[in-house]
Design a protein around this motif. Structure first.
Motif, mmCIF file in Angstrom:
data_model
loop_
_atom_site.group_PDB
_atom_site.id
_atom_site.type_symbol
_atom_site.label_atom_id
_atom_site.label_comp_id
_atom_site.label_asym_id
_atom_site.label_seq_id
_atom_site.Cartn_x
_atom_site.Cartn_y
_atom_site.Cartn_z
ATOM 1 N N GLU A 1 61.385 80.630 56.326
ATOM 2 C CA GLU A 1 60.599 81.304 57.365
ATOM 3 C C GLU A 1 61.333 82.539 57.878
ATOM 4 N N GLY A 2 60.575 83.555 58.177
ATOM 5 C CA GLY A 2 61.174 84.722 58.805
ATOM 6 C C GLY A 2 61.760 85.704 57.819
ATOM 7 N N VAL A 3 62.034 85.253 56.609
ATOM 8 C CA VAL A 3 62.605 86.155 55.614
ATOM 9 C C VAL A 3 61.523 86.580 54.633
ATOM 10 N N GLY A 4 60.423 85.834 54.714
ATOM 11 C CA GLY A 4 59.365 85.944 53.708
ATOM 12 C C GLY A 4 58.969 87.368 53.366
ATOM 13 N N GLY A 5 58.619 87.552 52.122
ATOM 14 C CA GLY A 5 58.081 88.838 51.692
ATOM 15 C C GLY A 5 59.148 89.845 51.330
ATOM 16 N N LYS A 6 60.300 89.701 51.932
ATOM 17 C CA LYS A 6 61.337 90.705 51.697
ATOM 18 C C LYS A 6 61.894 90.612 50.273
ATOM 19 N N ALA A 7 62.293 89.439 49.915
ATOM 20 C CA ALA A 7 62.922 89.270 48.604
ATOM 21 C C ALA A 7 62.140 88.266 47.772
ATOM 22 N N GLU A 8 62.150 88.539 46.487
ATOM 23 C CA GLU A 8 61.475 87.647 45.565
ATOM 24 C C GLU A 8 62.453 86.536 45.193
ATOM 25 N N ILE A 9 61.975 85.317 45.148
ATOM 26 C CA ILE A 9 62.848 84.208 44.813
ATOM 27 C C ILE A 9 62.420 83.641 43.457
ATOM 28 N N ALA A 10 63.377 83.388 42.605
ATOM 29 C CA ALA A 10 63.061 82.739 41.331
ATOM 30 C C ALA A 10 64.138 81.709 41.034
ATOM 31 N N VAL A 11 63.832 80.837 40.118
ATOM 32 C CA VAL A 11 64.792 79.794 39.762
ATOM 33 C C VAL A 11 65.148 79.948 38.290
ATOM 34 N N TRP A 12 66.427 79.906 38.007
ATOM 35 C CA TRP A 12 66.939 80.178 36.660
ATOM 36 C C TRP A 12 66.269 79.317 35.597
ATOM 37 N N HIS A 13 66.253 77.999 35.815
ATOM 38 C CA HIS A 13 65.764 77.142 34.722
ATOM 39 C C HIS A 13 64.266 77.329 34.498
ATOM 40 N N ASP A 14 63.521 77.764 35.553
ATOM 41 C CA ASP A 14 62.104 78.060 35.353
ATOM 42 C C ASP A 14 61.930 79.275 34.453
ATOM 43 N N ILE A 15 62.743 80.309 34.713
ATOM 44 C CA ILE A 15 62.667 81.524 33.884
ATOM 45 C C ILE A 15 62.917 81.176 32.430
ATOM 46 N N ILE A 16 63.960 80.370 32.214
ATOM 47 C CA ILE A 16 64.307 80.005 30.845
ATOM 48 C C ILE A 16 63.165 79.202 30.218
ATOM 49 N N GLU A 17 62.658 78.191 30.960
ATOM 50 C CA GLU A 17 61.594 77.335 30.436
ATOM 51 C C GLU A 17 60.365 78.151 30.049
ATOM 52 N N GLU A 18 59.950 79.030 30.988
ATOM 53 C CA GLU A 18 58.746 79.824 30.767
ATOM 54 C C GLU A 18 58.856 80.719 29.552
ATOM 55 N N ARG A 19 59.988 81.317 29.379
ATOM 56 C CA ARG A 19 60.095 82.382 28.392
ATOM 57 C C ARG A 19 60.771 81.980 27.096
ATOM 58 N N LYS A 20 61.380 80.811 27.110
ATOM 59 C CA LYS A 20 62.193 80.447 25.954
ATOM 60 C C LYS A 20 61.361 80.429 24.671
ATOM 61 N N SER A 21 60.133 79.878 24.780
ATOM 62 C CA SER A 21 59.320 79.773 23.575
ATOM 63 C C SER A 21 58.864 81.150 23.106
ATOM 64 N N LEU A 22 58.716 82.077 24.054
ATOM 65 C CA LEU A 22 58.233 83.414 23.697
ATOM 66 C C LEU A 22 59.375 84.341 23.294
ATOM 67 N N ALA A 23 60.523 84.122 23.909
ATOM 68 C CA ALA A 23 61.632 85.051 23.697
ATOM 69 C C ALA A 23 62.063 85.062 22.235
ATOM 70 N N PRO A 24 62.402 86.251 21.731
ATOM 71 C CA PRO A 24 62.859 86.332 20.349
ATOM 72 C C PRO A 24 64.172 85.573 20.159
#
Lengths: 556, 172
Positions: A254-277
């Motif tokens: 709360e209160g910080v919202g909108g300022k910075a984008e938050i992501a999680v490392w293992h989600d990035i890997i999971e999402e893109r691993k199959s697509l990534a060369p």
């Protein structure tokens, strides 16, 4: 004449009397004597290196400027030879005499991924692997091709999200290496930040380095405080431990919202691993990757020091580390390196990159730093090369010295000490996992007492490993000087160890300052380092130093 | 048996003192000496100190003059403002050598013109340096060639400036 003959006769009689006493014991004694005389002929080993090479460990210039010492150079690159500037990268199958490129970090990964090759460019073994040591959970093995996928996934994600400067604030881990190499392949600037920073210090570092992205362990810093201090932070990527992945880390407080984008490392890997060369991304060979910022902690300087290393600085340092090892002790594909020092320091990082370039395996453990016990290196893995902070070494030596010993063990230690004094590394029993090389290093802005020669000797007796003790500075990639791994000498107890001669990527001299003056008898002054591994080409290290009679660098 | 033993004469002394016989003692002492010699700690080999590096200096022509190889002095000569230590080539540049005129002097013009004559040298040591005016292209080329050769072979130990140059006064 008569007198002479009587003397001879007396002598003869004496001898006869002497030999009349010959008995079985005499024969045994004779046998013993002959054996004792002959056994070194068959069993003595030569010293590991020529003693005179240890007596002069670097070459000084013949002329010095007034107010300065001679310029000291590695024996590998004497004066009038160019200092080592890079890895001499050649395409496989290129003619032996063709000149190679200096290369950059991408070449390091490329070579690691390709695996060892023989002279004709054919594969000669498996590529190295990366192991993550996870305390109680055991060891995870990563194939380099899988890690390449992660590099691609993270690289693409960061580029798409407009990351320009990415701060890496994670322990020694696969995430650290992935981000570092992704930065080179996808052209963003990595800012390597030493762990254990307070929130204020971290935000200060991010501000000075203009970082827009932060990769850090989930929950390790207060996001709110960070964003208040450094509004320029656009996104944060949490690295979440396996055990905490059930929680929702994407939530913005709360209160910080909108300022910075938050992501999680293992989600990035999971999402893109199959697509990534799976292969290496295409990149422009001519365009060098961006510089690497390394933020190191300094006890002397205000909080921290930032070194902006160009790719040239880094490859020069790696090349110097590769060539400083004598041929029989070069890092090879059967080695496994583990660093108990944070890879965010340039020296351990350089050695680790040199190991990757030599197709060795890496073991990564998140326990690192000054207070880590030496034994932590051998939990669940058997590294052959260990990097540790001097405080770790000192603690290990203390325990070793205070260990109770029986007569036989004392005799063994005495024998080994004698062997070391003769310049021969003793072979120790193999009941414990034994590394073959140990790297440790003193940073120029660390005011702790350097290791003593006695401590380094204890380390050799304890581990049976050859040791390199280096002197580093925040503005020099890798190290400035490093002891010869063959130098086992010690003189008196308590005498501080010197740092050996310069590496082939730098040269140094000492300049007069504050009454510390160079003379014909002694080189003494502030250390000035120049060369391809130095940020900006030249730097003055804020320490008074001297050069010993063996041409090694030491604190004044 | 017991009786016969008492009958036999005493065994010869050699048998009686078999273990502590003089020869055993001698051999034992020899063995001990060898053990001592082998176990005695040996100091590591040391090299004698290397000659200290030469300090780079700023010379004026009068300061350079004594470095002509006489009175055990090293042989220096100047080419194009650089002072070279040519002591290793004493046979050529030292006293009695074909180039002896150049020792301790500014040899630029002489080397450029390929002449060892006295009139190639600057006469007035207190005056300004030879400005090398009047040299042709080929002669410049020749001098550069000499300079390069000297740089490969000999050490640059200083530079030459005229008397009264601010840099010279710094030297003191």
């Amino acid at each position: 004449m008569a007198e002479g003959s009587s003397l001879l006769q007396q002598l003869d009689a004496g001898l006869e009397q002497l030999f009349a006493g010959w008995s079985i014991y005499t024969t045994l004694l004779c046998l013993g004597l002959v054996t004792y005389l002959l056994y070194p002929v068959f069993f003595t080993r030569d010293p590991d290196t020529h003693p005179l090479l240890l007596a002069r460990q670097c070459s000084p210039s013949y002329v010095r400027q007034p107010g300065e010492s001679a310029v000291y150079r590695s024996l590998e690159t004497p004066l009038s030879y160019p200092l080592k500037s890079g890895l001499n990268v050649k395409e496989p199958g290129a003619p032996r005499w063709a000149a190679g490129k200096d290369g950059d970090l991408r070449d390091v990964w490329k070579k690691a991924l390709r695996g060892p090759i023989d002279d004709e460019g054919k594969p000669a073994g498996e590529p190295g692997k990366i192991y993550t040591v996870l305390g109680s959970e055991g060891v995870t093995e990563h194939r380099l091709s899988d890690v390449t996928k992660e590099i691609n996934a993270v690289g693409e994600y960061l580029v798409q999200h407009g990351a320009k400067r990415v701060a890496i604030h994670v322990p020694n881990s696969i995430e650290f290496l992935v981000t570092l190499f992704a930065a080179s392949f996808y052209s963003f600037v990595p800012v390597i930040v030493l762990q254990e920073q307070s929130s204020e210090a971290l935000s200060d570092v991010l501000k000075t380095t203009h970082a827009d992205t932060l990769i850090t362990a989930a929950g390790s810093v207060s996001l709110q405080a960070l964003l208040e201090q450094h509004p320029g932070l656009k996104q944060v990527i949490w690295v979440v431990e396996r055990t905490s992945r059930h929680m929702d880390w994407n939530e913005v407080p709360e209160g910080v919202g909108g300022k910075a984008e938050i992501a999680v490392w293992h989600d990035i890997i999971e999402e893109r691993k199959s697509l990534a060369p799976t292969g290496l991304p295409t990149y422009n060979v001519e365009k060098p990757p961006p510089n690497v910022f390394a933020v190191s902690q300094g006890a002397l300087t205000k909080g921290y020091q930032v070194g902006e290393f160009t790719q040239h600085n880094i490859v020069a340092a790696i090349a110097a580390q590769l060539s400083v090892l004598p041929r029989p002790h070069r890092i090879n594909s059967s080695d496994m390196l583990l660093s108990l020092a944070p890879l965010s320091s340039s020296y351990p990082l350089t050695i680790a990159l040199a190991a990757l370039y030599s197709n060795a395996s890496l073991a990564l453990t998140s326990v690192s730093g000054e207070k880590v016990p030496y034994d932590a290196a051998f939990r669940r893995v058997k590294p052959t090369i260990v990097i540790a902070a001097p405080s770790t070494i000192r603690e290990a030596c203390k325990t070793f010295r205070e260990q109770p010993r029986g007569m036989l063990q004392k005799y063994a230690i005495w024998q080994q000490t004698k062997s070391l004094a003769e310049g021969i590394m003793p072979k120790l029993s193999s009941e414990h996992p034994r590394p073959r090389l140990i790297y440790t290093f003193e940073s120029s802005d660390n005011r702790a007492d350097p290791l003593t020669l006695a401590e380094l000797e204890d380390l050799r007796l304890l581990t049976g490993a050859r040791t390199a003790y280096a002197f580093t500075d925040a503005k020099v990639a890798g190290a400035i000087a490093q002891t010869s791994i063959y130098d086992y000498r010690r003189s008196e107890d308590g005498e501080q160890a010197a740092f050996g001669g310069p590496l082939s990527s730098v040269e140094f001299k000492l300049v007069d300052e504050n009454g510390h003056k160079n003379s014909d008898e002694k080189a003494l002054g502030k250390l000035v380092v120049t060369g391809p591994a130095v940020v900006g080409g030249e730097t003055k290290v804020d320490r008074f130093m001297t050069v010993t009679d063996f041409n090694t660098l030491a604190y004044a | 048996m017991a009786d016969s033993k008492t009958d036999t004469p005493l065994p010869p002394p050699t048998h009686a003192q078999s273990i502590a016989s003089p020869i055993n003692l001698v051999l034992f002492a020899l063995l001990l000496t060898l053990v001592y010699l082998r176990l005695r700690p040996k100091p590591p080999p040391t090299l004698s100190r290397a000659p200290p590096p030469i300090v780079f200096r700023t010379f004026t022509p009068p300061m350079l003059k004594p470095y002509n190889g006489e009175n055990n002095m090293p042989v220096y000569l100047a080419v194009n403002g650089k002072v070279f230590d040519v002591s290793n080539g004493r046979n050529f540049y030292g006293p009695g050598g074909p180039y002896e005129n150049f020792a301790g002097r500014d040899a630029s013009r002489g080397l450029a013109c390929g002449s060892f004559d006295e009139d190639m040298l600057t006469k007035d040591l207190e005056g300004p340096l030879d400005d090398l005016k009047g040299l042709g292209g080929e002669e410049w080329e020749a001098m550069r060639g000499w300079e390069e050769r000297f740089q490969e072979k000999y050490l640059v130990v200083g530079k030459l400036v005229a008397v009264g140059d601010p840099e010279a006064s710094k030297e003191g």
